[in-house]
Design a protein around this motif. Sequence first.
Motif, mmCIF file in Angstrom:
data_model
loop_
_atom_site.group_PDB
_atom_site.id
_atom_site.type_symbol
_atom_site.label_atom_id
_atom_site.label_comp_id
_atom_site.label_asym_id
_atom_site.label_seq_id
_atom_site.Cartn_x
_atom_site.Cartn_y
_atom_site.Cartn_z
ATOM 1 N N SER A 49 44.242 58.516 -27.615
ATOM 2 C CA SER A 49 44.396 57.675 -28.799
ATOM 3 C C SER A 49 44.510 58.554 -30.031
ATOM 4 C CB SER A 49 43.213 56.715 -28.954
ATOM 5 O OG SER A 49 42.017 57.428 -29.206
ATOM 6 N N ILE A 61 43.286 52.651 -34.539
ATOM 7 C CA ILE A 61 44.183 53.401 -33.672
ATOM 8 C C ILE A 61 45.635 53.138 -34.066
ATOM 9 C CG2 ILE A 61 45.000 53.697 -31.299
ATOM 10 C CD1 ILE A 61 42.175 53.077 -30.345
ATOM 11 N N GLN A 172 39.087 49.034 -27.957
ATOM 12 C CA GLN A 172 40.143 49.977 -28.318
ATOM 13 C C GLN A 172 41.507 49.296 -28.376
ATOM 14 O OE1 GLN A 172 38.797 52.516 -25.101
ATOM 15 N NE2 GLN A 172 38.617 54.216 -26.545
#
Length: 233
Positions: A49, A61, A172
């Motif tokens: 990432s 991200i 995420q």
Amino acid sequence: MKLTHLSSRHVELLARLETNAVGLPRGHVLLSEGQPANELVILKSGWVSSGKLLKDGGSSIAQIHHPGDVVGFENIAFSTVKNTCVAESDLIACKIRTGDLNEVFSESPRLAALITALGAIEHAIISDRVMISRRNDGEMRVALFLLQTLSRLRLMNDTAQNGFMCPLRQQQIGDATGLTSVHVSRMLKRLEDGGFIRRSRQFIEITDEEGLSQMIDYVDRYQDLNLSWLPED
């Protein structure tokens, strides 16, 4: 490479950059924001990432890197690293100095032009994400994330036909799509209930790719290409 033909000489030039491959564990920081931008990372396997670490301990991200990517390439025009890059799975990678690209660029205009084309493709992919984010539709954001990931993995791996192992946590995926982890969970379940995907632990299978693509008017940027302008060496 599937995008265009590479001669044995091209392959040899690229191989010179990949002579020091090392294994790195999940969580390893490959590049840190603010450090001198004098290194790049060629990702051989695993996911990375790239984004900003926030003051509250979270992250934003900007990009997920997959095997075959050059991590940190966006930094070559700057003096310092712009995004922190973290291994999201165990991986194999090769660190090179930015100056190592000089030999490749000087010996092969075709490779230099190809790298330029890859940058243009990445720009188009990010533009697609921006346009979807303006729709304020979580289901569409997650659908785009899944389709773009599958398209990218297919570029390097013929076995990635209809699905992939996703090492990212829902938090995420949310950081990458601008959603909360709870919202990501709901959207994945909605896509699964709609028959678009099937999940088994970390494996995500896209069972109705055509329907998912129609939902968001998806364009596979790795297929919609014209590389006839690439020079010959």
